[in-house]
Design an enzyme around this catalytic site. Structure first.
Site, PDB file in Angstrom:
ATOM      1  CE  LYS A  54      27.401  31.331  47.487  1.00  0.00           C
ATOM      2  NZ  LYS A  54      27.690  32.756  47.395  1.00  0.00           N
ATOM      3  CD  GLN A  98      28.477  34.667  44.298  1.00  0.00           C
ATOM      4  OE1 GLN A  98      27.584  34.218  45.013  1.00  0.00           O
ATOM      5  NE2 GLN A  98      29.750  34.514  44.595  1.00  0.00           N
ATOM      6  CG  ASP A 121      25.562  37.110  50.860  1.00  0.00           C
ATOM      7  OD1 ASP A 121      26.223  36.180  51.352  1.00  0.00           O
ATOM      8  OD2 ASP A 121      25.462  37.314  49.637  1.00  0.00           O
TER       9      ASP A 121
HETATM   10  N1  GUN Z   1      31.518  36.418  46.637  1.00  0.00           N
HETATM   11  C1  GUN Z   1      32.450  35.776  47.367  1.00  0.00           C
HETATM   12  N2  GUN Z   1      31.937  35.361  48.549  1.00  0.00           N
HETATM   13  C2  GUN Z   1      30.650  35.759  48.552  1.00  0.00           C
HETATM   14  C3  GUN Z   1      29.591  35.628  49.506  1.00  0.00           C
HETATM   15  O1  GUN Z   1      29.733  35.063  50.596  1.00  0.00           O
HETATM   16  N3  GUN Z   1      28.400  36.153  49.126  1.00  0.00           N
HETATM   17  C4  GUN Z   1      28.226  36.805  47.945  1.00  0.00           C
HETATM   18  N4  GUN Z   1      27.042  37.303  47.678  1.00  0.00           N
HETATM   19  N5  GUN Z   1      29.189  36.946  47.056  1.00  0.00           N
HETATM   20  C5  GUN Z   1      30.383  36.427  47.362  1.00  0.00           C
END
Ligand code: GUN
Length: 294
Positions: A54, A98, A121
């Site tokens: 990311k 995350q 998110d």
């Molecule tokens: N873990 C797996 N997919 C995601 C996501 O799209 N965002 C976040 N914050 N954690 C994740």
């Protein structure tokens, strides 16, 4: 019949390019560029890879990223204090915590602490609640589900009145994607580990979203001829003939499905790249919300 391949890799690249151009335009005009804070707690190797990816993609489109790492034993108070600090930081437009969090942390409380305008998110309970209600608009939609909807749209899928089946009911993918499909006027069935006669349910699907995390579980003969198949699964399986001794497969037996579906996403190169593309788009939008609030 061989299914049309839905090229998520290319569609995601186009979205990133679009974000990049808008960020460059902001920079030319002397406007602040978007900033994303990533919060990684603990040492889950998959989460480390995702967060690094990311940050790298942010850099490629000119979004500033601010990486925060806390140890696996960080307390609830420490995590929430960090989120509050990021809420107050004008350089941070989006906050990504995350998931999954270490099990001693209360995920709902952490996600609720994120300022709504920075919830890139889309996991804040208010945003999810709005997603689930008629006539309400979430400020942000979760990234993987939003990416799935873009792929369906790009494949020209008619959703209104279609039978859509979602395999999996996770907070991150299954449930929000089902809500988005309802909003698009599909008739939605959500399946899970207790569903009886799964192949028979899947055979009703004009549109199938597989997000169950079981390698190649959906077989070709489960599919309705002409179905559109979106495979969210990313599963590593052993393969002695592959260079690394393993390879990635989805939740759908791809070669079999190719013969039955009208369109399908490959793994890798389908849904995977869309998640980050949507995150970048959400972060740009968060910056624009901050402009308007100023
Ligand atoms: N873990 C797996 N997919 C995601 C996501 O799209 N965002 C976040 N914050 N954690 C994740």
């Amino acid at each position: 019949m061989t299914a049309h391949l839905i090229n998520g890799k290319q569609i995601a690249a186009e979205i990133r390019e679009n974000v990049k151009q808008k960020v460059e335009e902001r920079a030319r005009l002397g406007l602040p560029v978007p900033g994303l804070a990533t919060v990684l707690i603990g040492d889950n190797p998959a989460s480390q890879v995702y967060v690094r990816s990311k940050q790298k993609m942010c850099a490629e489109v000119g979004i500033r990223s601010f990486g925060y790492e806390l140890p696996a034993n960080a307390s609830q108070e420490e995590v929430e204090a960090l989120v509050r600090r990021l809420n107050a930081d004008p350089n941070v437009n989006g906050i990504l915590v995350q998931l999954p969090l270490p099990s001693h942390l209360n995920e709902e409380r952490v996600l609720s602490a994120i300022e709504l305008n920075k919830d890139v998110d889309g996991f804040h309970p208010v945003n999810i609640g709005r997603l689930a209600q008629k006539g309400r608009e979430p400020l942000f939609v979760p990234c993987t589900p939003a990416g799935v909807m873009v792929l369906l749209e790009k494949a020209g899928t008619k959703l209104a009145g279609s039978n859509a089946v979602v395999l999996g009911r996770s907070n991150i993918v299954g449930m929000p994607v089902a809500l988005l499909l309802v909003r698009a006027d599909a008739t939605v069935t959500i399946c899970h580990s207790k569903t009886r006669d799964l192949p028979a349910v899947v055979r009703q699907a004009d549109v199938l979203i597989a997000a169950i995390g079981k390698p190649e579980m959906v077989r070709g003969d489960w599919l309705k001829p002409g179905a559109v198949v979106i495979d969210v699964g990313i599963n590593r399986v052993e393969d002695a003939s592959a260079p690394k001794g393993s390879r990635l497969v989805g939740d759908v037996a791809f070669e079999e499905a190719l013969q039955v579906a009208s369109a399908i996403t490959p793994v890798p190169g389908g849904v995977g790249p869309m998640t980050i593309a949507m995150l970048l788009q959400n972060t740009l939008r968060a910056r624009e919300l901050a402009d308007n609030a100023a």
